[in-house]
Design a protein around this motif. Sequence first.
Motif, short mmCIF file in Angstrom:
data_model
loop_
_atom_site.label_atom_id
_atom_site.label_comp_id
_atom_site.label_asym_id
_atom_site.label_seq_id
_atom_site.Cartn_x
_atom_site.Cartn_y
_atom_site.Cartn_z
N ARG A 1 0.84 -1.22 0.00
CA ARG A 1 0.00 0.00 0.00
C ARG A 1 0.87 1.26 0.00
NH1 ARG A 1 0.31 4.72 2.82
NH2 ARG A 1 -1.70 5.75 3.06
N ASP A 2 1.89 1.30 0.86
CA ASP A 2 2.73 2.49 0.98
C ASP A 2 3.41 2.82 -0.34
OD1 ASP A 2 1.99 2.61 3.62
OD2 ASP A 2 3.89 1.86 4.41
N ASN A 3 3.96 1.82 -1.01
CA ASN A 3 4.65 2.07 -2.28
C ASN A 3 3.67 2.40 -3.40
OD1 ASN A 3 7.71 1.78 -2.34
ND2 ASN A 3 7.11 0.05 -1.04
N LEU A 4 2.50 1.78 -3.40
CA LEU A 4 1.49 2.14 -4.40
C LEU A 4 1.04 3.59 -4.20
CD1 LEU A 4 -0.69 -1.10 -4.49
CD2 LEU A 4 0.72 -0.21 -6.35
N MET A 5 0.85 4.00 -2.95
CA MET A 5 0.47 5.38 -2.66
C MET A 5 1.55 6.34 -3.13
SD MET A 5 -1.77 7.49 -1.15
CE MET A 5 -2.64 6.84 0.29
N ALA A 6 2.81 6.04 -2.81
CA ALA A 6 3.91 6.92 -3.19
C ALA A 6 4.04 7.03 -4.70
CB ALA A 6 5.23 6.40 -2.59
N MET A 7 3.96 5.92 -5.41
CA MET A 7 4.14 5.95 -6.85
C MET A 7 2.95 6.59 -7.55
SD MET A 7 7.14 4.94 -7.10
CE MET A 7 7.20 5.11 -8.87
N PHE A 8 1.74 6.36 -7.05
CA PHE A 8 0.57 6.99 -7.66
C PHE A 8 0.63 8.50 -7.50
CE2 PHE A 8 -3.85 8.37 -7.98
CZ PHE A 8 -4.25 7.72 -9.13
N ALA A 9 0.95 8.95 -6.29
CA ALA A 9 1.00 10.39 -6.02
C ALA A 9 2.08 11.08 -6.84
CB ALA A 9 1.22 10.64 -4.53
N THR A 10 3.29 10.50 -6.83
CA THR A 10 4.40 11.18 -7.50
C THR A 10 4.33 11.08 -9.02
OG1 THR A 10 5.77 9.18 -7.23
CG2 THR A 10 5.95 10.88 -5.54
N SER A 11 3.58 10.13 -9.55
CA SER A 11 3.49 10.01 -11.01
C SER A 11 2.26 10.69 -11.59
CB SER A 11 3.49 8.53 -11.42
OG SER A 11 2.37 7.85 -10.88
N THR A 12 1.38 11.18 -10.75
CA THR A 12 0.16 11.84 -11.26
C THR A 12 0.06 13.29 -10.82
OG1 THR A 12 -1.13 10.98 -9.37
CG2 THR A 12 -1.13 9.68 -11.40
N GLU A 13 0.03 13.54 -9.53
CA GLU A 13 -0.17 14.89 -9.00
C GLU A 13 0.90 15.86 -9.49
OE1 GLU A 13 -1.09 18.34 -6.77
OE2 GLU A 13 -2.32 16.67 -7.43
N THR A 14 2.18 15.46 -9.40
CA THR A 14 3.26 16.38 -9.75
C THR A 14 3.24 16.71 -11.25
OG1 THR A 14 4.72 14.46 -9.95
CG2 THR A 14 4.75 15.64 -7.86
N THR A 15 2.99 15.70 -12.08
CA THR A 15 2.98 15.92 -13.53
C THR A 15 1.81 16.81 -13.94
OG1 THR A 15 3.87 13.69 -13.75
CG2 THR A 15 3.14 14.77 -15.76
N SER A 16 0.64 16.53 -13.40
CA SER A 16 -0.55 17.31 -13.74
C SER A 16 -0.37 18.77 -13.36
CB SER A 16 -1.78 16.75 -13.01
OG SER A 16 -1.98 15.39 -13.32
N THR A 17 0.21 19.01 -12.18
CA THR A 17 0.40 20.39 -11.70
C THR A 17 1.38 21.15 -12.60
OG1 THR A 17 -0.05 19.67 -9.44
CG2 THR A 17 1.01 21.81 -9.73
N ALA A 18 2.51 20.51 -12.91
CA ALA A 18 3.50 21.18 -13.76
C ALA A 18 2.92 21.53 -15.13
CB ALA A 18 4.73 20.28 -13.93
N LEU A 19 2.18 20.60 -15.74
CA LEU A 19 1.61 20.85 -17.06
C LEU A 19 0.52 21.92 -17.03
CD1 LEU A 19 1.48 17.22 -18.48
CD2 LEU A 19 2.88 19.11 -19.32
N THR A 20 -0.13 22.10 -15.90
CA THR A 20 -1.14 23.15 -15.78
C THR A 20 -0.50 24.53 -15.91
OG1 THR A 20 -2.58 21.77 -14.42
CG2 THR A 20 -2.89 24.16 -14.26
#
Length: 462
Positions: free
Chosen positions: A256-275
């Motif tokens: 769970r911890d690694n899935l949470m970390a990888m989901f957050a860092t591969s989605t939230e950060t990219t979406s924000t930068a591209l915005t």
Amino acid sequence: MSVAVDPTSTRRKARTFRLYRTIRGFMRDPMAELERISRAANGEIARLDFGASRPYLVTHPDHVQQVLRRESETFIREGTFWRPLAKLFGDSIMSEGAVWEHSKRVLQPVFSTRHLRTLTDAMAEAINTAIDKLEEPAREGRPIQVMPEMSRIVNETVIKILFGGKITPVEADRLIPAMEQVATSIAFRFLLPFVPDAIPLPGDRAYREGERIMDETLYELVERYRDDPGEGTDIFTALCNARTADGAEPTAKWLRDNLMAMFATSTETTSTALTWLWPLLHEHPDVAARLKKEIRSVVGRDRVTVAHLRELPYVTQVIQELLRLYPVGWAFSRIATKPTTLGGVEIKPGDIVIISPYLTHHLESVWDRPYDFDPERFRPDRARTYHRYAYYPFGGGPHQCIGRHVFNAEAQLILTGILSRFDFELTGEVPARPRIGATLRPKVEVEMRLTPIANGSGSGAE
């Protein structure tokens, strides 16, 4: 490029910024106050007196390199200012020590150079399919909300490619808004990590609810796939096939911890930068025009592929400059484990240092016109002249983001895919300032209208 600080200077005391002098600025605009302090310190070590905590602010490239690279074993990812992220990501690749080393060893093959070509080829196909959904609002002249649309494109791509399509649409519809809720409501805990959990802060209730939904969904996925993850090379398969040092199966909590970390860092950060990309291009039509010309002359009527990226040097420069202005991780902390000296300042065990790519990337002693959007900074002949830690949007040292090459390819493919098909214009307020949280989101919603270019979907040069 000039640098103002001599890292070999004699012992000195850090300049302290007292709470009574900074509290009004932090209450009014935390980022503006941090920028003011950074400018006043001009690359020297500064001490932030928050009353309950007194961390050092480190911005000079030499000092950043010492913390993240040369003395990475002295400065570790623990302490008060790491607590909000430690609570969210647990024992994962976002932790420290043996747990971090094990997680990195398991996940590294997913992002290896050997696997990268296969990964990005599939990513291009997924991005093209996600961009197809922009055609309807473009034909109808309906404005789109940029952050949700960038998030949708990124999430559809990441779920299919990095998570092997194992997250169903129903589960994605739960995870994505929950992650959004967590990312936005963590802001006060991120800014005030020394406040005990027993004392409520704004956003706490929304954060707990978002985390609960993500936990429920991720644990359901763990239960479904841990015994039969398939034969793929995705994150799910790599984690579920992992074994501990003594050969035991991984715990549900570690998965769970690694899935949470990888989901957050591969989605939230990219979406924000591209915005942030679209307001920057709106305010710099010369950059936008050059970008469109390069993209449409190379891509033509084709759908964008990884092969196109090699012929799009200006696209690369634009993404690099975007990440200078809005790095994916704008600030993070380390705690000292033994005595050392940093920029002439004595550091004791237990002292906390705050590293901020955002502030380093905006230092006037390091960058000429640091607040201007100028992709020419990253022409190969100029990029080679910069200090290694003048620009570090993905962190540095042993903890540098393992997915940085995937992020760069993804961002370039999304930018190229959209501008090869559409012209754009912002229709609402143009955000001028970011608001602080886990990532740097615009303070206002970004809205734009897309127009299909004259030659049709995916068509050629102007």
